[in-house]
Every structure is written in structure tokens, then in C-alpha cells.
Design an enzyme around this catalytic site. Sequence first.
Site, mmCIF file in Angstrom:
data_model
loop_
_atom_site.group_PDB
_atom_site.id
_atom_site.type_symbol
_atom_site.label_atom_id
_atom_site.label_comp_id
_atom_site.label_asym_id
_atom_site.label_seq_id
_atom_site.Cartn_x
_atom_site.Cartn_y
_atom_site.Cartn_z
ATOM 1 N N HIS A 112 0.857 -1.188 0.000
ATOM 2 C CA HIS A 112 0.000 0.000 0.000
ATOM 3 C C HIS A 112 0.893 1.238 0.000
ATOM 4 O O HIS A 112 0.702 2.143 -0.787
ATOM 5 C CB HIS A 112 -0.953 -0.004 1.201
ATOM 6 C CG HIS A 112 -1.862 1.202 1.262
ATOM 7 N ND1 HIS A 112 -2.999 1.265 2.021
ATOM 8 C CD2 HIS A 112 -1.793 2.411 0.654
ATOM 9 C CE1 HIS A 112 -3.603 2.446 1.864
ATOM 10 N NE2 HIS A 112 -2.884 3.160 1.050
ATOM 11 N N GLU A 159 0.583 7.966 -3.735
ATOM 12 C CA GLU A 159 1.488 7.583 -2.638
ATOM 13 C C GLU A 159 2.769 8.418 -2.663
ATOM 14 O O GLU A 159 3.277 8.838 -1.622
ATOM 15 C CB GLU A 159 1.805 6.081 -2.704
ATOM 16 C CG GLU A 159 0.604 5.182 -2.398
ATOM 17 C CD GLU A 159 0.046 5.388 -0.987
ATOM 18 O OE1 GLU A 159 0.834 5.410 -0.024
ATOM 19 O OE2 GLU A 159 -1.181 5.538 -0.847
ATOM 20 N N HIS A 202 3.200 10.801 0.452
ATOM 21 C CA HIS A 202 4.188 10.280 1.408
ATOM 22 C C HIS A 202 5.631 10.381 0.907
ATOM 23 O O HIS A 202 6.525 10.775 1.653
ATOM 24 C CB HIS A 202 3.872 8.817 1.744
ATOM 25 C CG HIS A 202 2.525 8.622 2.368
ATOM 26 N ND1 HIS A 202 2.255 8.941 3.681
ATOM 27 C CD2 HIS A 202 1.354 8.141 1.858
ATOM 28 C CE1 HIS A 202 0.985 8.662 3.958
ATOM 29 N NE2 HIS A 202 0.410 8.177 2.873
HETATM 30 P P1 5GP Z 1 -7.065 5.845 7.334
HETATM 31 O O1 5GP Z 1 -7.637 7.093 7.865
HETATM 32 O O2 5GP Z 1 -7.879 5.156 6.289
HETATM 33 O O3 5GP Z 1 -6.433 4.940 8.344
HETATM 34 O O4 5GP Z 1 -5.784 6.339 6.523
HETATM 35 C C1 5GP Z 1 -5.898 7.132 5.391
HETATM 36 C C2 5GP Z 1 -4.521 7.460 4.899
HETATM 37 O O5 5GP Z 1 -3.858 8.331 5.819
HETATM 38 C C3 5GP Z 1 -3.577 6.274 4.791
HETATM 39 O O6 5GP Z 1 -3.739 5.547 3.630
HETATM 40 C C4 5GP Z 1 -2.252 6.987 4.834
HETATM 41 O O7 5GP Z 1 -1.990 7.611 3.606
HETATM 42 C C5 5GP Z 1 -2.493 8.010 5.887
HETATM 43 N N1 5GP Z 1 -2.197 7.499 7.235
HETATM 44 C C6 5GP Z 1 -3.084 6.983 8.144
HETATM 45 N N2 5GP Z 1 -2.463 6.667 9.294
HETATM 46 C C7 5GP Z 1 -1.169 6.993 9.132
HETATM 47 C C8 5GP Z 1 -0.025 6.915 9.974
HETATM 48 O O8 5GP Z 1 -0.086 6.491 11.128
HETATM 49 N N3 5GP Z 1 1.138 7.345 9.460
HETATM 50 C C9 5GP Z 1 1.257 7.835 8.193
HETATM 51 N N4 5GP Z 1 2.465 8.230 7.770
HETATM 52 N N5 5GP Z 1 0.202 7.926 7.375
HETATM 53 C C10 5GP Z 1 -0.988 7.514 7.824
HETATM 54 P P1 5GP Z 2 -4.031 6.678 1.386
HETATM 55 O O1 5GP Z 2 -5.088 5.939 2.078
HETATM 56 O O2 5GP Z 2 -2.706 6.052 1.191
HETATM 57 O O3 5GP Z 2 -4.008 8.150 1.596
HETATM 58 O O4 5GP Z 2 -4.613 6.697 -0.073
HETATM 59 C C1 5GP Z 2 -5.189 5.676 -0.705
HETATM 60 C C2 5GP Z 2 -5.751 6.331 -1.956
HETATM 61 O O5 5GP Z 2 -5.374 5.577 -3.062
HETATM 62 C C3 5GP Z 2 -7.236 6.428 -1.920
HETATM 63 O O6 5GP Z 2 -7.620 7.612 -2.600
HETATM 64 C C4 5GP Z 2 -7.667 5.210 -2.722
HETATM 65 O O7 5GP Z 2 -8.856 5.411 -3.394
HETATM 66 C C5 5GP Z 2 -6.517 5.067 -3.699
HETATM 67 N N1 5GP Z 2 -6.201 3.683 -4.027
HETATM 68 C C6 5GP Z 2 -5.973 3.237 -5.263
HETATM 69 N N2 5GP Z 2 -5.694 1.931 -5.245
HETATM 70 C C7 5GP Z 2 -5.743 1.539 -3.958
HETATM 71 C C8 5GP Z 2 -5.552 0.282 -3.319
HETATM 72 O O8 5GP Z 2 -5.262 -0.738 -3.932
HETATM 73 N N3 5GP Z 2 -5.686 0.260 -1.976
HETATM 74 C C9 5GP Z 2 -6.000 1.373 -1.254
HETATM 75 N N4 5GP Z 2 -6.119 1.249 0.065
HETATM 76 N N5 5GP Z 2 -6.193 2.571 -1.822
HETATM 77 C C10 5GP Z 2 -6.069 2.645 -3.168
#
Ligand code: 5GP
Ligand code: 5GP
Length: 227
Positions: free
Chosen positions: A62, A116, A120
Site C-alpha cells: 500500500h 502515494e 508520502h
Molecule cells: P485511514 O484514515 O484510512 O487509516 O488512513 C488514510 C490514509 O492516511 C492512509 O492511507 C495513509 O496515507 C495516511 N495514514 C493513516 N495513518 C497513518 C499513519 O499512522 N502514518 C502515516 N504516515 N500515514 C498515515
Molecule cells: P491513502 O489511504 O494512502 O491516503 O490513499 C489511498 C488512496 O489511493 C485512496 O484515494 C484510494 O482510493 C486510492 N487507491 C488506489 N488503489 C488503492 C488500493 O489498492 N488500496 C487502497 N487502500 N487505496 C487505493
Amino acid sequence: MTKLNQLTLITVLILGCLSVLCVSQDFDFFYFVQQWPGSYCDTQQSCCYPTTGKPAADFGIHGLWPNRNDGSYPSNCDSSKPFDQSQISDLTSSMQKNWPTLACPSGNGIKFWSHEWDKHGTCSESVLDQHGYFQAALSLKKQVNLLQILQSAGIKPNGDSYSLEDIKGAIKGATGLTPWIECNTDTSGNSQLYQVYLCVGTSGSNLIECPVFPHGKCGSNIEFPSF
Ligand code: 5GP
Ligand code: 5GP
């Protein structure tokens, strides 16, 4: 203060500021996060992987996320360095296999990788350029074959439930390090194995014990759905 001393002081201050700006590393470690496609696909969403093809039944990358020891993290650090596919053309086929997108109906890897990188990857530019960043993640996935580790411990993606402790124990036994498990829920509300977090040192190459874990909760027994 003499003129010379003043000059020296100013020089020291300027160099000091520059070094902070140039090598500043606004993070303490990385989370290396892998997702189980079966747990992305059996949730409430209307579709999962792209119509162009089903990814392998394996954990996929991811992301590689710079993080701070206090639990906070930087994001979207440098809009002047947008994702540039041409810099990783030699990695594309490995990325398609190991870092596939599950977005649908028309997801493509480039969109996921670009997201990504922008969110990040730009925050660890002080240690890894774009090619280095993606290569580091691919190499980490090779170092830790999660599916093999779990299967060797009898934990199989067959829809059965396993204890969270056994899952963590298997990964700890194989890597020496405590993982963080993130769960989501299937359409019936069962807690299931969604993502596995391992921590990585600032160079992006070595696994380390996590300085801090994310928040969230799994059940004490969690499902490992098939894909
Ligand atoms: P969710 O809110 O679905 O857990 O996370 C959404 C997105 O926020 C993740 O895919 C990632 O990009 C970022 N994110 C969530 N938790 C963390 C964390 O603990 N550390 C970092 N670096 N990114 C995070
Ligand atoms: P993060 O949660 O890392 O901020 O972002 C994930 C983003 O990438 C979301 O906007 C999600 O729709 C997109 N995305 C595309 N492909 C994938 C996948 O395979 N897994 C996840 N978790 N997110 C994906």
C-alpha cells in the site's frame, strides 16, 4: 565583538540554517504497509479490483509512509516534484505485480503510485529520490514474504478466523519484529485482516522495532478471507 568574530558568527548561523533546510528530515521512521486484497474486496463497496485484471492472491504494497515518533506524520511535502513515471520505468513491471491497485472499475497503478509518492514519498526526499523510494518499497516486500510466513504457521486465506496473537506471533517469529495489524470489517461485520504494518529505519532499507503504533482495534479473532 570584532568584525572577524561577527563575520564568523554570521557564517556559522547561515551554515547552520542551511544544513537544517537541506538535510532536514522531518520524520523518524517509515511504516511499510501491505494490504490483503481479499479484505479490500469483501467490504461494502460496489466493486474492487480494476476490470483490466485481477491482481495475484498475495499481499500487495500500500505504501511506505514517513512517520514521527510522536505518532504524527508529514504529508504532501513537495509539490515541485510530482510523480514522474519515466523515472521508474525499469520498475514498472515489478510494481504492477507487487504494488497493484485495487481501485475500480478503472483503476490504474500510476494513479495509486502517484498518490502515494505525492502524499508520502515527497516527505522522505532527503533520503530517497523517486526511484529510490519505489525501489526501497519493492525490496522490503522481497525481504518479508508475509503470505508465506503466515501460511507456514498454518494461517491461510481461506475464510477461517485466527487469533490476532497467533498472526502477530507468526510474523514476529519470522522477522523478529512486532507488526501492527489493521482490521476492517466484511459485509457481515466480521473483523478481518486488512493491512500489516512493519517499521523501517530512515534509510528505507532496514526493518526496525516500531517506535510507536497506529491506533485502531481488531477483534481478538480475525478472519483471513480468500481472494
Ligand atoms: P485511514 O484514515 O484510512 O487509516 O488512513 C488514510 C490514509 O492516511 C492512509 O492511507 C495513509 O496515507 C495516511 N495514514 C493513516 N495513518 C497513518 C499513519 O499512522 N502514518 C502515516 N504516515 N500515514 C498515515
Ligand atoms: P491513502 O489511504 O494512502 O491516503 O490513499 C489511498 C488512496 O489511493 C485512496 O484515494 C484510494 O482510493 C486510492 N487507491 C488506489 N488503489 C488503492 C488500493 O489498492 N488500496 C487502497 N487502500 N487505496 C487505493
